[in-house]
Structure formats: structure tokens, C-alpha cells
Design an enzyme around this catalytic site. Sequence first.
Site, short mmCIF file in Angstrom:
data_model
loop_
_atom_site.label_atom_id
_atom_site.label_comp_id
_atom_site.label_asym_id
_atom_site.label_seq_id
_atom_site.Cartn_x
_atom_site.Cartn_y
_atom_site.Cartn_z
CB SER A 75 30.59 36.79 36.21
OG SER A 75 29.30 36.54 36.69
CG ASP A 111 30.43 42.19 41.65
OD1 ASP A 111 29.25 41.83 41.45
OD2 ASP A 111 31.38 41.77 40.96
CG HIS A 159 28.75 41.29 38.19
ND1 HIS A 159 29.75 40.62 38.87
CD2 HIS A 159 28.36 40.44 37.19
CE1 HIS A 159 29.94 39.43 38.33
NE2 HIS A 159 29.11 39.30 37.32
#
Length: 556
Positions: A378, A442, A535
Site C-alpha cells: 500500500s 484492489d 487490498h
Amino acid sequence: MATNNKKKKKGNFSRYLIVNPQNGGIRDLARFLIKKDKQSGAKFLESSDDRIIQEELLGGTDDEETPDGRWVIFVSILVRKIIAIFGKPMEWTGFLVEFFLNFFSANGGFFGVLYNILHGEIVLPQRDSETFISAIGHLDGRIDLYKSETFTAAVGEPESLERAVQVEIGSQTLMDLCIMASKLAYENELVVRNVVNIHWKMHFVDFYNCWNDFQKQNSTQVFILCDKQKDANLILVSFRGTEPFDADDWSTDFDYSWYEIPKLGKVHMGFLEALGLGNRVNASTFQANLVMLNKESTTFNGVDVRTSTLEGSDLSLSLCDSDTQGGSDQFSDSEQADKEREEVPLIREKTAYYTVRSKLKKLLQEHKNAKFVVTGHSLGGALAILFPVVLVLHKEEEVLQRLLAVYTYGQPRVGNRQLGRFMEAHLDYPVPKYFRVVYCNDLVPRLPYDDKTFLYKHFGACLYYNSLYIEQKVDEEPNRNYFGMTFLIPEYLNAVWELIRSFLAGYIYGPEYKEGWESTLLRFVGLFIPGISAHSPLDYVNSVRLGRGRIRMSPL
């Protein structure tokens, strides 16, 4: 504003655009979008010169920006306004969620809590203790590295409680270590230390809470490990990613603000601030930290006299940790750059880029045969790729020669196409070193939004995994805009499949792939917002371990 513009024109160094959601109201935002009101739009925008605002509001002039980018800026401002409203509730919710997750875990579940209450033995979790696990850690409780025949052959049996990693670029061993280290970066220092030393049988080096100028606190977290304490083969740097209940982290992902570096391109300003390379209150601080050097670096095995805006200087924006090598770096750029540095305020917090760079140099000196890997999930993935970007800017050739690879997972976009071309020239020779792993739908790799009206572009090799964990090497993940209507129905159908799979994973793939109730609950959220549950690091760990159609890269 005018004074600032004159100063930037005089310095003639770089351009920037800052988007400030708090500087205008909803009416201004509506007028900006619907009526193309420049005055309303300008309330939200600050730039190095008026021409940039004109380009952003009415359209660009180069091949990377097409007319009318209003709606993209509108979305960025609107989402960040909403995030700001829910900032405190998100923080409180996260605190309560993590407390109760650890409360039930420490007491052996619901029935364990009842038993301990009746016997007066209730256990209260202590934040930052070696048993306190983050929400991310509860979504996927796996902590051990993947144990396969190839892994055992690669690392060897830990006879002396040390594991020497012999890996090649693109190997499953290295990818698994990187995703597990990226997931581990969400934990506190004591948890990280125990996992690295006890479970992985490797050597924990250090854990840093560094100054984040976007959030104005020590919230950029990174840790470093070696595969063994002496004569290491591998050094790994792992940056912490977007925390699920941190509004500032999500605001950074949706930020449109950029800073343009000559010869390199436009770079996401929020990510630069997270690395401690400037702050938007005084944009000249970016110039002081990101100046393109003209002189060759000296060897870091000797005295480092190469130019830096930080090490050994009292005029820096931010100070590195106490490990910095004896003030050996000196200013040696143009008079204009020196003047810019003199204007940089003195802030005495550790910053991620300089802290990691300083420690990495020492480790590379100590371990002569070691190469290093940078990784993150991320937001951590964005910082992981920007770290070598700045190393290139600072002409750290000898450090870069020891770079084995950069692996990012669910990483947002960090800059424009020019940045990608610049870095591909440095990271694709003699073999590709930058791998961007994306799982299915995602949401975060699709941020900041990218279409014909937007400047942010991905670069590097994309290893894309669909919901069946089948790997493809592509230039860009499918549905790069996320909000495309063509993919809307498939996104929701896939979310339903992922929910069903969460109940079956343990039977299909084996006991270690069984998902807990926390992960299943997140899958339900994914039914309403497809891409949120995708995610989770859980699917990235599964992708690496179960992925089929794996692309094997040539060894370095």
C-alpha cells in the site's frame, strides 16, 4: 501567493501544485465543477506560478495532460473532505477494534473471556507490547515464511539459529519474504523483533518511527533486517503501509498535489512528505532535498563528502538519526541551491529517507557481499519505490549497485510518465529490478486516479493476480480506472466469489489458508465497496504462495 511566485521564478528550479481541500467550501467546489468557475477553483489550489493553475483548470499543453482536469481535482477534494470529517471517528473506531481484537485474543476467545471474568483472571491487552497485534495482523495471522522444498533449499536449515538467504530476482522465496515483511511492518517494534529473530531465524536490525510532514507526527514506520547477523547475503528494508483506520493515510492516497523535479518528472507530494523530503507549507524545502546533483559521489567505504541537504548540516529540513556518519556530507551545489537551503527551517525529527539511507550505508560497509531489497504494501509500496528514486537523484551509485530488487504490493501511483521513463532506465538494466504486484480488484493501485485527464502513471513490471491466483505479467492492471462501468458488474460478482471462497479456502488450499471471522467480515464490506477487501495483505500472501503461471526472471 504573488510573493511566492516571484521567489520561485527567480530560483527557476521547479514547479508544484498543492491541493488544499480546507481552503474552500462545498459551494465553491460545486461552482468549480459545474460552472468552470476559475476563481472558485483557485481557492483550493496553490502553485509555483499562475500558469499551472490555468493548465489544471482549463487543460494542459503537453502530451500527458488533456483538456479539462477539473473533475479529477473535484473528486480528490471531495473525497479528502469526507475523510477529514470521519478522521476522528475512524481513529476511535480503530482504537476500539484493535483493543477488542487483542482482548478476545489474549483471553482465548469469547468463552475464554467469560471463564476469566468468573475466575478473576481477565487479561487486558497492552498497546505496543510483544503480544499486541494490529488489525492487519488479525486479518491474516500467518507469521512464518513459506516452507516449501524450494524454500528450504534456498535458505538452508537454521542449524545455528540463523538463516542465510540465497535467492534470485523473481523467485518465490524472495517474493514471499517481501510480502511477509510488508505485512509485518504494520506491527509494533517488539512484535517485529520477535517474528524476525525467533520465527524467521534472521537478524533484526532496527525499527524506526520517522517524521511524516504530511501528518505532522512520527508516523512513517520502517524496519530493517539482515538474513544473518554476520556476513549477511541480504538486507531488507520494509516500509509500513496505509493503516485501515488512519484518515491521514487514506487522504495521502487520494491527494492530487505534485512536485516537479527537472529531468525526473512530477512526484506525488504527500509521499515525498512521508519520506521527510520537504513540506508543502514551505515548498522550497522540496528543492533543498531533491536537487539533482552534478558531482560524482565519493565511495561510502571512505569519507562521504557528497552533497546532501541533511547529513552533517545544521541547515537541514530534517535530521537523521544519531547513526549519521560524523557530519561528513557537505553542501557543494550552486549558489542558488545554497540560498534555498538557508531558507529551510530547522526541524529536529528523524526522517525516513535519511535515516534508512544512513543505516543502509553502514550495513553495506559491514556486509561486503550483501545486496538489499526494498519492499512495502500500500502506502509502504509507494515509499519503497520512491526511496531508490531519491538515491538516483542523489547519485548514490555505489549504494544502487547493491540494490537487488524493489517489490511493492498494492502500491498507489507515485508520479507521471516522465518519472517512469526516468526510473526504468535505472531499474531495468541489466535485468528488471522493480516488480509491482497487484491482486485482482484492489482499489489502491488504481489511485490516484489515472485516465486521459490525469497525470499519474504506473511504471515497472506489473505482476497481476486474478481471483483464482493466476499470475500474468502486464504493463498495467485491468480496469486501471476502477470506476469504469464496463467492470462494475464483474467487480461485484468477484466480491461475491471472494466471500464464498473465504469459507472454502481452508478446504481447497489447506489449513494454513483458512480465513478467520475478521477476514470474512471484511469480505462482506467488499460486497458494498469492491476493491476494499481485495487490498488486504492476505490475498497478496496467497497470490505469492499459490500463484500459477509464475514468471521466472533471470538471476542477477
